[in-house]
Enzyme design. Structure first.
Site, PDB file in Angstrom:
ATOM      1  N   SER A 161       0.832  -1.197   0.000  1.00 46.88           N
ATOM      2  CA  SER A 161       0.000   0.000   0.000  1.00 46.88           C
ATOM      3  C   SER A 161       0.873   1.256   0.000  1.00 46.88           C
ATOM      4  CB  SER A 161      -0.962  -0.045   1.183  1.00 46.88           C
ATOM      5  OG  SER A 161      -2.012   0.875   1.036  1.00 46.88           O
ATOM      6  N   ASP A 256     -10.147  -4.077  -4.685  1.00 44.96           N
ATOM      7  CA  ASP A 256      -9.351  -3.040  -4.031  1.00 44.96           C
ATOM      8  C   ASP A 256      -9.467  -1.734  -4.820  1.00 44.96           C
ATOM      9  OD1 ASP A 256      -7.432  -1.464  -2.799  1.00 44.96           O
ATOM     10  OD2 ASP A 256      -5.774  -2.855  -3.137  1.00 44.96           O
ATOM     11  N   HIS A 286      -8.151  -5.189  -0.421  1.00 42.15           N
ATOM     12  CA  HIS A 286      -6.950  -4.509   0.040  1.00 42.15           C
ATOM     13  C   HIS A 286      -6.570  -5.033   1.425  1.00 42.15           C
ATOM     14  CE1 HIS A 286      -4.174  -1.073  -0.102  1.00 42.15           C
ATOM     15  NE2 HIS A 286      -4.339  -1.014   1.202  1.00 42.15           N
TER      16      HIS A 286
END
Length: 315
Positions: A161, A256, A286
């Protein structure tokens, strides 16, 4: 549940329902400290700590000194291993060495590499570009200070991320400076475009753990000036030149909001002649790399390490 051509894993659907009751980091109305506490709490529930990995914390002589955590499998002895410098996710705001400890242990076992996790300074106390500067300084330190059980210069960067964003930015900065680059980079559902304009943001920006509201809040803490969102140091997808970057693995999730910008980054690398591999876990959301409690979760996370190690030398 099916959406945009993908079918969500039933276990993930159940997890999302449970999440509605308990709440995790990134929920509206939480303070920074509440979000940080929530992700630490959630990480302990979502990923069991594997055995057989030795970890040691120490400070590296960057300016300022940064805390890192070095992982090696207990049964490796003094055998020399490549190294992965790992930047944790959490929107540049939450997440820390503890929230990603089990992730790093599993990556160590999956990759067969030493993993060095970096405790970079976080927003809002330290907004852009401080996390980038810390990430660059940490990579340089690990690269330039190999230990006897390291393979010299065989240092990759990896992150999930926001940490994937930092890994990609570090690679580009080192290339531009003409320094020895990471030998490879591994980007787990990376944030590559702070503008948040993709179709996946619109499609999955609600009800799938990471929301548009979360991303906008993190962005406000990290880079509140909209002009910064177009800077390659903040949005590596928007760089003018992607040539000459390290061999790369990009992993995305089908449900996501960051799916499309991760895939777009992998495509940019391919178009620039960089060895680039992309896999979308079409039934996941995610954060799946931190979800060892899900069926196949630990194997997925270790598989990321194995993928990245395939781009690295063994000696």
């Amino acid at each position: 549940m099916s959406l945009d051509g993908n079918t969500l894993d039933p276990a993930v659907q159940l997890m999302l329902k449970v999440n509605e009751l308990g709440g995790v980091a990134g929920k509206e109305g939480m303070s920074v400290e509440q979000r940080r506490a929530a992700i630490r709490r959630g990480s302990r529930l979502a990923m069991v700590t594997p055995r057989g990995v030795a970890a040691a914390d120490f400070l590296i002589t960057t300016s300022p000194r940064l805390r890192v955590r070095r992982y090696r499998a207990a049964n490796w002895g003094d055998s020399r291993r490549p190294c992965i410098v790992y930047f944790h996710g959490g929107g540049w705001v939450v997440g820390d060495l503890d929230s990603h400890d089990a992730v790093c242990r599993n990556l160590t076992l999956g990759s067969g590499c030493t993993v060095v996790a970096i405790d970079y300074r976080r927003a809002p106390e330290h907004p852009f570009p401080t996390p980038v500067q810390d990430a660059l300084a940490a990579f340089r330190w690990v690269r330039d200070h190999p230990l006897p059980d390291d393979v010299p210069l065989a240092v990759a960067v990896m992150g999930d991320s926001a940490g994937g964003n930092l890994a990609a930015v570090v690679s580009a900065m080192v290339r531009d400076l003409g320094e020895p680059m990471p030998i490879a980079q591994g980007l787990v559902y990376p944030g590559t475009d702070l503008r948040l304009r993709t179709r996946s943001v619109d499609t999955f920006g609600h009800d799938f753990l990471l929301t548009r509201a979360d991303m906008e809040w993190y962005r406000e803490q990290y880079a509140p000036d909209p002009d910064l969102w177009h800077e390659p140091m903040a949005s590596p997808l928007l760089a003018a030149d992607h040539r000459g970057l390290p061999p790369t693995w990009v992993w995305t999730a089908g449900f996501d909001p960051l799916r499309d910008e991760g895939a777009a980054y992998a495509q940019k690398l391919q178009e620039a002649g960089v060895e680039s591999h992309h896999r979308c876990f079409s039934d996941q959301v995610h954060g799946f790399a931190s979800m060892g409690i899900l069926p196949g979760g630990v194997a997925r996370t270790r598989g990321l390490g194995r993928d990245l190690a395939s781009l690295m030398p063994t000696d």
